[in-house]
Design a protein around this motif. Structure first.
Motif, PDB file in Angstrom:
ATOM      1  N   SER A 481       0.833  -1.210   0.000  1.00  0.00           N
ATOM      2  CA  SER A 481       0.000   0.000   0.000  1.00  0.00           C
ATOM      3  C   SER A 481       0.865   1.255   0.000  1.00  0.00           C
ATOM      4  O   SER A 481       0.587   2.220  -0.728  1.00  0.00           O
ATOM      5  N   LEU A 482       1.922   1.250   0.815  1.00  0.00           N
ATOM      6  CA  LEU A 482       2.805   2.415   0.894  1.00  0.00           C
ATOM      7  C   LEU A 482       3.558   2.625  -0.416  1.00  0.00           C
ATOM      8  O   LEU A 482       3.731   3.765  -0.873  1.00  0.00           O
ATOM      9  N   ILE A 483       3.991   1.532  -1.018  1.00  0.00           N
ATOM     10  CA  ILE A 483       4.725   1.635  -2.283  1.00  0.00           C
ATOM     11  C   ILE A 483       3.828   2.184  -3.387  1.00  0.00           C
ATOM     12  O   ILE A 483       4.243   3.049  -4.173  1.00  0.00           O
ATOM     13  N   LYS A 484       2.591   1.718  -3.428  1.00  0.00           N
ATOM     14  CA  LYS A 484       1.671   2.244  -4.440  1.00  0.00           C
ATOM     15  C   LYS A 484       1.302   3.693  -4.137  1.00  0.00           C
ATOM     16  O   LYS A 484       1.277   4.543  -5.030  1.00  0.00           O
ATOM     17  N   GLY A 485       1.018   3.981  -2.859  1.00  0.00           N
ATOM     18  CA  GLY A 485       0.573   5.319  -2.485  1.00  0.00           C
ATOM     19  C   GLY A 485       1.631   6.387  -2.622  1.00  0.00           C
ATOM     20  O   GLY A 485       1.332   7.519  -3.005  1.00  0.00           O
ATOM     21  N   PHE A 486       2.895   6.048  -2.313  1.00  0.00           N
ATOM     22  CA  PHE A 486       3.961   7.050  -2.313  1.00  0.00           C
ATOM     23  C   PHE A 486       4.825   7.034  -3.576  1.00  0.00           C
ATOM     24  O   PHE A 486       5.252   8.079  -4.051  1.00  0.00           O
ATOM     25  N   VAL A 487       5.087   5.840  -4.094  1.00  0.00           N
ATOM     26  CA  VAL A 487       6.007   5.713  -5.229  1.00  0.00           C
ATOM     27  C   VAL A 487       5.249   5.605  -6.552  1.00  0.00           C
ATOM     28  O   VAL A 487       5.772   5.954  -7.612  1.00  0.00           O
ATOM     29  N   GLY A 488       3.999   5.111  -6.482  1.00  0.00           N
ATOM     30  CA  GLY A 488       3.187   5.013  -7.689  1.00  0.00           C
ATOM     31  C   GLY A 488       3.375   3.719  -8.448  1.00  0.00           C
ATOM     32  O   GLY A 488       2.887   3.590  -9.583  1.00  0.00           O
ATOM     33  N   ILE A 489       4.071   2.748  -7.878  1.00  0.00           N
ATOM     34  CA  ILE A 489       4.247   1.448  -8.529  1.00  0.00           C
ATOM     35  C   ILE A 489       2.991   0.609  -8.309  1.00  0.00           C
ATOM     36  O   ILE A 489       2.524   0.456  -7.177  1.00  0.00           O
ATOM     37  N   GLU A 490       2.437   0.082  -9.371  1.00  0.00           N
ATOM     38  CA  GLU A 490       1.202  -0.699  -9.279  1.00  0.00           C
ATOM     39  C   GLU A 490       1.434  -1.995  -8.516  1.00  0.00           C
ATOM     40  O   GLU A 490       2.396  -2.718  -8.767  1.00  0.00           O
ATOM     41  N   PHE A 530       0.027   5.566  11.704  1.00  0.00           N
ATOM     42  CA  PHE A 530       1.015   6.520  11.186  1.00  0.00           C
ATOM     43  C   PHE A 530       1.039   6.476   9.656  1.00  0.00           C
ATOM     44  O   PHE A 530       1.104   7.524   8.994  1.00  0.00           O
ATOM     45  N   ALA A 531       0.988   5.268   9.082  1.00  0.00           N
ATOM     46  CA  ALA A 531       1.002   5.124   7.624  1.00  0.00           C
ATOM     47  C   ALA A 531      -0.220   5.801   7.006  1.00  0.00           C
ATOM     48  O   ALA A 531      -0.115   6.495   5.982  1.00  0.00           O
ATOM     49  N   GLU A 532      -1.385   5.605   7.626  1.00  0.00           N
ATOM     50  CA  GLU A 532      -2.617   6.234   7.134  1.00  0.00           C
ATOM     51  C   GLU A 532      -2.496   7.751   7.170  1.00  0.00           C
ATOM     52  O   GLU A 532      -2.873   8.446   6.206  1.00  0.00           O
ATOM     53  N   ALA A 533      -1.953   8.279   8.278  1.00  0.00           N
ATOM     54  CA  ALA A 533      -1.781   9.729   8.399  1.00  0.00           C
ATOM     55  C   ALA A 533      -0.869  10.265   7.298  1.00  0.00           C
ATOM     56  O   ALA A 533      -1.161  11.290   6.667  1.00  0.00           O
ATOM     57  N   CYS A 534       0.221   9.559   7.039  1.00  0.00           N
ATOM     58  CA  CYS A 534       1.176  10.003   6.011  1.00  0.00           C
ATOM     59  C   CYS A 534       0.548   9.958   4.615  1.00  0.00           C
ATOM     60  O   CYS A 534       0.766  10.872   3.800  1.00  0.00           O
ATOM     61  N   LEU A 535      -0.200   8.916   4.327  1.00  0.00           N
ATOM     62  CA  LEU A 535      -0.865   8.812   3.022  1.00  0.00           C
ATOM     63  C   LEU A 535      -1.866   9.949   2.822  1.00  0.00           C
ATOM     64  O   LEU A 535      -1.944  10.549   1.737  1.00  0.00           O
ATOM     65  N   LEU A 536      -2.628  10.257   3.865  1.00  0.00           N
ATOM     66  CA  LEU A 536      -3.610  11.348   3.773  1.00  0.00           C
ATOM     67  C   LEU A 536      -2.913  12.694   3.571  1.00  0.00           C
ATOM     68  O   LEU A 536      -3.345  13.508   2.742  1.00  0.00           O
ATOM     69  N   LEU A 537      -1.847  12.925   4.327  1.00  0.00           N
ATOM     70  CA  LEU A 537      -1.115  14.188   4.182  1.00  0.00           C
ATOM     71  C   LEU A 537      -0.494  14.300   2.793  1.00  0.00           C
ATOM     72  O   LEU A 537      -0.516  15.369   2.172  1.00  0.00           O
ATOM     73  N   LEU A 575       8.274   7.715   2.089  1.00  0.00           N
ATOM     74  CA  LEU A 575       7.495   8.952   2.063  1.00  0.00           C
ATOM     75  C   LEU A 575       8.249  10.048   1.308  1.00  0.00           C
ATOM     76  O   LEU A 575       9.316  10.479   1.736  1.00  0.00           O
ATOM     77  N   PRO A 576       7.710  10.520   0.182  1.00  0.00           N
ATOM     78  CA  PRO A 576       8.419  11.558  -0.594  1.00  0.00           C
ATOM     79  C   PRO A 576       8.255  12.940   0.047  1.00  0.00           C
ATOM     80  O   PRO A 576       7.340  13.168   0.840  1.00  0.00           O
TER      81      PRO A 576
END
Length: 651
Positions: A481-490, A530-537, A575-576
């Motif tokens: 989920s983090l890789i898709k959400g932050f890096v954009g890799i499917e 924490f991961a959810e918070a970072c994705l939302l931000l 996290l970018p």
């Protein structure tokens, strides 16, 4: 209503007054202290040491006499002794740049470490003037003066121990004409002559006398109520005998009622601080709920790890440590205490190899990376590494890969992962490969290598399904989920935020997760928050993101998270940086130490005020948190009224 509930209800205003005296309105410790007072008074032993008479009122009376030393008061004490020190330096013709500050011990206790930092800031010292090395090394540097700092000098035994242990260094100082100064914030007056026999100049901000001992006749807290003084002293001593037999009324019979924000002196009455994290070896202390807990690990000597090899480094003679206290300390987040239980006074080099690996794993998971790296390199660089059992060899290389990932050495992870997989195939269970594959997937994602990222994640998911490894499956989906959400890799994840929320809930319901001794039940779920918070931000959803980040920070204080620990380090690496993300602030939120916690919460005042309904949950954090509690938290986040306020952003 129980007798305790009735008493607490009758004392509500007095409790509020106490908290107002100790904390500012928005201090996060204020909420937890109110809960700790309740837990403290609920100790059943209170009702067994006063001839069958309930002692709630007496106990609360003593609590009301506690002198709570705030950070600003510590600053005042530092300024007092600093002014005196400057005068002595002028008298001896010594410049400030030619002095070194240190603790009385060769290691620096956490509390004293924070005081030394404040000395550095207030006196504008160079960081090299507060070395971490032993006294012998400091003397060899030939400074013109060494300044020893102590928060409280209660017992003469500590001074005598210091003088005996460092007799050679003290004589060397005399020969090299190095001046020795001793500064303290609090010091009993009868210790001054002994200190002056060792140090050239002795300064204390506040002198203590018998009038500061709780049950001495000179102390005015009992005024003329002699019966109350004797009654309370009787049950306090009886209870103290059970809690800390080495000093029932405080170490050195000091009978103090003093508490520092960073920790509680053992010279204070043990009924306030004794507990499972303290140095008390008495069984009653393991069951006791302290109101001002003392953490032994903050005062434990930490040996420097030698880089050279050692003939016993791979020893498997004897039996590895099997001690229930290790698991208890780990579940509480007291990692240094757990390591000390394993070491049991021995050097790292001489303990059983399995114990060494357990210590390194604790350090790796807790984010104690410098120590973990020193220990693992001690093994990897050893000439006899190739001679050890292949199972141990596989464990060592697996730990090395995990540590490398948390150190952000992603090229090393990619380079090493195939050889580690081969070692696991030959010597360990297949399930151990999951942790290699999803860490390697993160490393490839950082490198923007789409194909290898996807392949590693698929391998990890495949193994977790084949082996029925629920915990590994959840963890891999979280990383996906983090890789898709932050890096954009499917990946196979449709919605990263929804998947992370789902992972947080599944961690709670996973029996395998409950059995992992490294974590209490909330640890993994908090990482998902924490991961959810970072994705939302990252997506620009500022209100929802900051709300979750602030809630996660409130819980981090109990769960002992750390931005360098397992999972958190990888999250921050993925996290970018963009206009919506303040990585410095997010990193600060992940710290569980009180100074970082307070700094973050100062920036979140309006957010914290909207989290008041979380207070009932705080009482359960780290002890018996349930899935129902987690669901209540999720329902709380769904309240639309929370999103009408202006949230903070630090620039």
């Amino acid at each position: 209503m129980s007798e305790l509930e009735e008493f607490l209800s009758s004392q509500k205003d007095k409790i509020e007054k106490l908290l107002n005296g100790w904390y500012t309105p928005n201090d996060p410790q204020r909420v937890t202290k109110e809960l700790e007072i309740r837990k403290w008074l609920s100790n059943p032993e209170f009702n067994t040491h006063n001839d069958g008479i309930c002692v709630y009122e007496d106990a609360f009376f003593l609590l009301s006499k506690i002198e709570y030393i705030t950070d600003s008061e510590i600053d005042d004490h530092i300024k007092v002794v600093s002014r005196a020190l400057k005068g002595h330096l002028r008298d001896f013709g010594i410049e400030k740049k030619d002095i070194i500050f240190r603790s009385l011990n060769d290691s620096i206790p956490n509390g004293v470490s924070s005081y030394l930092k404040r000395f550095s800031e207030i006196m504008h010292l160079d960081e090299r003037q507060i070395p971490q090395s032993g006294l012998g090394d400091v003397v060899n540097k030939r400074p013109k003066a060494i300044v020893f700092v102590d928060d409280l000098v209660g017992s003469s035994a500590n001074i005598q121990t210091f003088a005996a242990a460092h007799d050679r260094e003290l004589k060397s100082c005399e020969k090299k004409k190095i001046k020795l100064f001793h500064l303290s914030f609090f010091c009993f007056n009868d210790n001054i002559p002994l200190l002056k026999n060792i140090f050239h100049k002795v300064e204390t901000s506040r002198m203590l006398t018998n009038a500061n001992k709780a049950f001495e006749e000179e102390n005015p807290i009992f005024r003329k109520d002699e019966a109350a003084r004797l009654r309370i002293k009787k049950w306090c001593r009886a209870l103290g005998e059970d809690l800390y037999s080495k000093g029932p009324l405080g170490y050195g019979d000091n009978q103090l009622l003093i508490v520092f924000r960073t920790n509680t002196p053992k010279n204070t009455l043990p009924i306030f601080w004794a507990g499972i994290a303290s140095e008390s070896e008495d069984q009653a202390a393991k069951r006791w709920n302290p109101v001002f807990p003392r953490d032994k690990s903050a005062y434990t000597n930490k040996e420097e790890i030698p880089k050279e090899g050692h003939e016993y480094i791979f020893t498997t003679s004897g039996e590895p440590v099997e001690d229930g206290k290790v698991k208890v300390f780990l579940n509480l987040g007291h990692y240094i205490s757990a390591i000390n239980v394993i070491l049991n006074g021995r050097r790292f080099e001489g303990i059983h190899l399995e114990d060494k690996l357990q210590i390194i794993e604790i350090e790796q998971k807790a984010g104690l990376l410098e120590s973990a790296r020193n220990h693992i390199d001690l093994m990897l660089d050893h000439p006899d590494l190739h001679k050890i059992d292949a199972t141990y060899l596989a464990e060592i290389h697996l730990l090395d890969l995990k540590i490398s990932c948390q150190e952000n050495r992603f090229e090393d992870v990619i380079e090493k992962h195939q050889s580690v997989i081969s070692l696991i195939d030959d010597n360990l269970k297949a399930k151990r490969k999951c942790s290699v594959y999803h860490r390697t997937g993160v490393s490839y994602a950082i490198d923007r290598d789409v194909q290898n990222t996807q392949e590693c994640l698929k391998n990890s998911l495949k193994i977790s399904k084949e082996q029925n490894l629920t915990h590994s499956n959840i963890t891999c989906r979280m990383y996906s989920s983090l890789i898709k959400g932050f890096v954009g890799i499917e990946t196979d994840i449709p919605d990263p935020i929804e998947e992370v929320i789902k992972c947080g809930e599944e961690y709670f319901n996973n029996e395998e997760n409950k059995d992992l001794w490294k974590y209490n039940i909330l640890k993994s779920s908090l990482q998902c928050l924490f991961a959810e918070a970072c994705l939302l931000l990252y997506q620009g959803k500022e209100e929802a993101g900051f709300l979750r980040l602030t809630a996660a920070n409130l819980f981090a204080y109990y769960i002992k998270s750390d931005p360098k620990s397992e999972g958190y380090a990888e999250l921050l690496a993925l996290l970018p940086d963009n206009e919506n993300v303040d990585k410095e602030l997010i990193t600060l939120a992940m710290h569980s130490d009180i100074n970082s916690h307070n700094e973050f919460q100062k920036n979140a005042k309006r957010v914290v005020s909207n989290l008041l309904s979380l207070r009932p949950l705080l009482d359960k954090i780290g002890t018996n948190t349930t899935y129902e509690d987690w669901r209540k938290l999720r329902e709380f986040f769904d309240d639309p009224s929370l999103y009408s306020i202006q949230y903070f952003r630090r620039h």
